[in-house]
Design an enzyme around this catalytic site. Structure first.
Site, short mmCIF file in Angstrom:
data_model
loop_
_atom_site.label_atom_id
_atom_site.label_comp_id
_atom_site.label_asym_id
_atom_site.label_seq_id
_atom_site.Cartn_x
_atom_site.Cartn_y
_atom_site.Cartn_z
N HIS A 1 -8.42 9.59 5.44
CA HIS A 1 -7.79 8.42 6.34
C HIS A 1 -7.94 8.49 7.52
CE1 HIS A 1 -5.06 8.05 2.41
NE2 HIS A 1 -5.44 6.70 2.84
N ASP B 1 0.73 -0.99 -0.09
CA ASP B 1 -0.08 -0.05 0.09
C ASP B 1 0.79 1.20 -0.14
OD1 ASP B 1 -2.59 1.63 0.13
OD2 ASP B 1 -2.48 1.21 2.43
N HIS B 2 0.23 2.43 -0.18
CA HIS B 2 0.88 3.62 -0.31
C HIS B 2 2.47 3.70 -0.06
CE1 HIS B 2 -2.63 6.17 0.13
NE2 HIS B 2 -2.78 5.36 1.08
N THR C 1 -7.69 1.58 10.33
CA THR C 1 -8.39 2.07 11.48
C THR C 1 -9.13 1.22 12.38
OG1 THR C 1 -7.77 4.30 10.55
CG2 THR C 1 -8.84 4.23 12.86
N VAL D 1 -8.92 -0.89 4.75
CA VAL D 1 -9.31 -0.74 5.95
C VAL D 1 -8.03 -0.87 6.74
CG1 VAL D 1 -10.75 -1.78 7.71
CG2 VAL D 1 -11.53 -1.50 5.43
N HIS E 1 -9.68 4.56 -0.32
CA HIS E 1 -8.90 4.52 0.83
C HIS E 1 -9.75 5.15 1.91
CE1 HIS E 1 -4.71 3.63 -0.71
NE2 HIS E 1 -5.47 3.45 -1.68
N GLY E 2 -9.11 5.08 3.21
CA GLY E 2 -9.97 5.75 4.26
C GLY E 2 -11.31 4.70 4.60
N GLY E 3 -11.20 3.44 4.32
CA GLY E 3 -12.44 2.75 4.40
C GLY E 3 -13.06 2.61 5.91
N SER E 4 -12.19 2.85 6.83
CA SER E 4 -12.90 2.55 8.30
C SER E 4 -13.71 3.73 8.36
CB SER E 4 -11.68 2.67 9.15
OG SER E 4 -10.83 1.78 9.07
#
Ligand code: 13P
Length: 307
Positions: free
Chosen positions: A194, A81-82, A255, A253, A230-233
């Site tokens: 995120h 990732d990233h 966090t 996911v 992204h930032g799925g939480s």
């Protein structure tokens, strides 16, 4: 050629999602993979550079080594990732070396993140990264637009951010970006953020993000490739489920499963208890949030992986 690309394409075609679970602490690996297997689901296991520079993942090789101890090719693939070109603190990153390390360590797909650069520079870096990935037979994810939250310091008020469309991926830029870079999957900014990994926001409740679904449809039509959220939480569930029907084929996911681990470690210091907390939350994400329990055979291609 790995089968990660076919797996995501299968998900896209059927309106399903492949969740990608980030591993910022190595003991999270076992319970995450166990939950994916027990739910008869399919997922990526991922690590981002920020998780070895600011948390305790160690590095891409350490995560790959831990992955291999628990790997189950019927249920999981390893994703890098990233890999930022410029990081959340505005520092330049040796991204080519990290991508090479990921390829050597056996990652099955890679993400280059040059989204903090101007468009032309993002295109140039992504094109080079995609060529590196393709030469190794791997798909390459890239990002266009700004999925905020990893940077230090407070975010603008969420509703202001959403209503203004601040940082949202531009449709015409996305069309050109995909054609010129030959990236395989595109992370788009459509309202998610995120979860923070450092600073005052790290342990605060994450904002419940909304998604601009009309904008997503336009991005899907302009790009024609699988899109990534992204930032799925903590994204509103109805929004994320709708997005999965409109071109989002992979959702990251972190966090959501990191917090229970950290909370359990703070409370008891007991790694086994923290692992059980991660197991429960991962199973919940698969079953209750994404509804992908039992979906393994729908996304895994017939041909066995060339592992
Ligand atoms: P969250 O921490 O908000 O789930 O974001 C994860 C992510 O996008 C990792 O790339």
């Amino acid at each position: 050629m790995t089968d990660s690309e076919a797996i995501v394409a299968n998900a896209l075609r059927q309106g399903l999602v492949v969740p990608a679970f980030n591993i910022p602490y190595l003991p999270m690996m076992e319970p995450v993979i166990r939950a994916v297997r027990d739910e008869d689901a399919f997922a990526f296991i991922a690590v981002a550079r920020i998780e070895w520079t600011k948390l305790e993942a160690g590095g891409p090789a350490q995560v790959a080594e831990e992955f291999r101890k628990h790997d189950d090719p019927r249920h999981v693939r390893l994703h890098l990732d990233h890999v930022p070109v410029v990081d959340e603190d505005d520092a330049e990153v040796e991204w080519r070396a990290i991508l090479r390390e990921g390829i050597e360590a056996g990652y099955r797909s890679l993400m280059i993140d040059a989204s903090r650069l101007e468009l032309e520079d993002n295109i140039a870096a992504t094109r080079e990264a995609a060529a590196m990935a393709h030469e190794a037979g791997l798909p390459c994810e890239a990002e266009l637009g700004a999925v905020l939250g990893h940077e230090e310091g407070p975010l603008p008020p969420y509703e202001e951010l959403f209503e203004s469309g601040m940082g949202f991926t531009d449709v015409e830029q996305a069309r050109r970006f995909v054609a010129e870079t030959e990236c395989d999957w595109l992370s788009v900014a459509i309202g998610s953020v995120h979860g923070a990994v450092s600073g005052a926001a790290k342990d605060k409740e994450k904002v419940q993000a909304r998604l601009d679904l009309r904008h997503l449809e336009r991005l899907r039509d302009a790009t024609g490739i699988p899109l990534v959220l992204h930032g799925g939480s903590g994204v509103k569930q109805d929004a994320v489920l709708a997005a999965i029907k409109l071109g989002i084929a992979k959702v990251n996911v972190a966090t959501e499963i990191r917090r229970p681990y950290e909370a359990a470690m703070r409370e008891s210091g007991d790694v086994a208890a923290a692992q059980e907390a991660v197991y429960e939350r991962t199973a919940w994400v698969l079953r209750e949030y994404f509804g992908v329990s039992g979906m393994r055979s729908a996304v895994l291609p017939d041909t066995p992986p060339n592992a």
